[in-house]
Design a protein around this motif. Sequence first.
Motif, PDB file in Angstrom:
ATOM      1  N   GLY A   1      53.235  41.752  28.758  1.00  0.00           N
ATOM      2  CA  GLY A   1      53.266  41.729  27.410  1.00  0.00           C
ATOM      3  C   GLY A   1      51.982  40.843  27.291  1.00  0.00           C
ATOM      4  O   GLY A   1      51.591  40.476  25.964  1.00  0.00           O
ATOM      5  N   ARG A   2      51.216  40.368  28.150  1.00  0.00           N
ATOM      6  CA  ARG A   2      49.888  39.733  28.249  1.00  0.00           C
ATOM      7  C   ARG A   2      48.674  40.654  27.900  1.00  0.00           C
ATOM      8  O   ARG A   2      48.760  41.722  28.286  1.00  0.00           O
ATOM      9  CB  ARG A   2      49.672  38.834  29.222  1.00  0.00           C
ATOM     10  N   THR A   3      47.591  40.052  27.312  1.00  0.00           N
ATOM     11  CA  THR A   3      46.334  40.768  27.297  1.00  0.00           C
ATOM     12  C   THR A   3      45.301  39.898  27.999  1.00  0.00           C
ATOM     13  O   THR A   3      45.161  38.812  27.802  1.00  0.00           O
ATOM     14  CB  THR A   3      46.053  41.116  25.804  1.00  0.00           C
ATOM     15  N   ALA A   4      44.501  40.705  28.747  1.00  0.00           N
ATOM     16  CA  ALA A   4      43.443  40.027  29.655  1.00  0.00           C
ATOM     17  C   ALA A   4      42.142  40.769  29.138  1.00  0.00           C
ATOM     18  O   ALA A   4      42.012  41.995  29.247  1.00  0.00           O
ATOM     19  CB  ALA A   4      43.782  39.946  31.040  1.00  0.00           C
ATOM     20  N   VAL A   5      41.109  39.790  29.107  1.00  0.00           N
ATOM     21  CA  VAL A   5      39.733  40.183  29.138  1.00  0.00           C
ATOM     22  C   VAL A   5      39.122  39.821  30.398  1.00  0.00           C
ATOM     23  O   VAL A   5      39.189  38.829  30.749  1.00  0.00           O
ATOM     24  CB  VAL A   5      39.008  39.582  27.800  1.00  0.00           C
ATOM     25  N   VAL A   6      38.414  41.171  31.116  1.00  0.00           N
ATOM     26  CA  VAL A   6      37.604  40.634  32.197  1.00  0.00           C
ATOM     27  C   VAL A   6      36.273  40.983  31.962  1.00  0.00           C
ATOM     28  O   VAL A   6      35.875  42.123  31.900  1.00  0.00           O
ATOM     29  CB  VAL A   6      38.228  41.463  33.409  1.00  0.00           C
ATOM     30  N   THR A   7      35.368  40.153  31.984  1.00  0.00           N
ATOM     31  CA  THR A   7      33.962  40.640  31.997  1.00  0.00           C
ATOM     32  C   THR A   7      33.316  40.875  33.485  1.00  0.00           C
ATOM     33  O   THR A   7      33.938  40.471  34.611  1.00  0.00           O
ATOM     34  CB  THR A   7      33.026  39.452  31.482  1.00  0.00           C
ATOM     35  N   GLY A   8      32.599  41.818  33.688  1.00  0.00           N
ATOM     36  CA  GLY A   8      32.256  42.045  34.919  1.00  0.00           C
ATOM     37  C   GLY A   8      33.336  43.062  35.551  1.00  0.00           C
ATOM     38  O   GLY A   8      33.641  43.247  36.900  1.00  0.00           O
ATOM     39  N   GLY A   9      34.437  43.577  34.667  1.00  0.00           N
ATOM     40  CA  GLY A   9      35.468  44.113  35.157  1.00  0.00           C
ATOM     41  C   GLY A   9      35.398  45.553  35.929  1.00  0.00           C
ATOM     42  O   GLY A   9      36.200  46.133  36.262  1.00  0.00           O
ATOM     43  N   SER A  10      34.241  46.110  35.856  1.00  0.00           N
ATOM     44  CA  SER A  10      33.979  47.547  36.349  1.00  0.00           C
ATOM     45  C   SER A  10      33.344  47.348  37.686  1.00  0.00           C
ATOM     46  O   SER A  10      33.248  48.632  38.167  1.00  0.00           O
ATOM     47  CB  SER A  10      32.950  48.411  35.421  1.00  0.00           C
ATOM     48  N   SER A  11      33.383  46.297  38.306  1.00  0.00           N
ATOM     49  CA  SER A  11      32.519  46.266  39.819  1.00  0.00           C
ATOM     50  C   SER A  11      33.018  45.176  40.536  1.00  0.00           C
ATOM     51  O   SER A  11      33.083  44.034  39.655  1.00  0.00           O
ATOM     52  CB  SER A  11      30.964  46.184  39.353  1.00  0.00           C
TER      53      SER A  11
END
Length: 256
Positions: free
Chosen positions: A12-22
């Motif tokens: 139920g949570r939403t997370a934003v991750v910068t640099g999340g593709s590497s």
Amino acid sequence: MSYLEDLFSLAGRTAVVTGGSSGIGRGIATALARAGARVVLVARGREALDDTVRELTDLGCEATAVVGDLATRAGAQAAADDAAQPYGEPDVVVSSAGINLRPPMADVDAAVWDATMTVNLEAPFWFGQRFGPGMAGRGYGPLVHVSSQQAHRAFVTSSVYGVSKGGLESLARSQAEAWSPHGVTANTLVPGFVLTPLNQRLQQDPARVAALADRTLVGRNGVPADFAGAAVFLAGPASGYVTGQSIHVDGGFSVH
């Protein structure tokens, strides 16, 4: 829910991750998604983003991507706004994007200084400014930053990179002071030497890589998956009384 789910589930949570593709960011994004969070990945490269989203959806996770350039203030602010579009305002924000420009200190010029500070320090600040107050208003919101050993000790030409990471840990403490009374935690993960594309230059020296592994207590260098447990802990309710901290996930590198 079970006891462990009460502590660690991100359903139920939403997370934003910068640099999340590497690298470490990808490892953290994968961990949060597998713990139940909807994940928004923010990075510059569309191909790597799409690859990561495809990998996560194949695992049965919910994930999407936002192309954003954190190398300018306007770009970071726009990326933060865009990251809130797919699933709404996030519950968790992880700042893992970084650049690793480390010329000798005497050779640092304005371009290197500005580029390093903008990506490594200003972008996490602007993401915090964009989402921290809303998190505080809702009473929940882990901010997680990825720091470096160079925030604590100088080695292998720390240069301006170390300065930016030292500032990042101070940023987390200031965010904790501002928002932790309202349910928002702010902490940093401090890696050891982790085998990622960010430090590919150092990996071209096998003797140095081996020496760094020997400096750890576990006898090896890190990999992105090593951050899964710590990331899920910091993103979830189990860590609600942990804030303003620099948590070393480094195989004992920092104490050897």
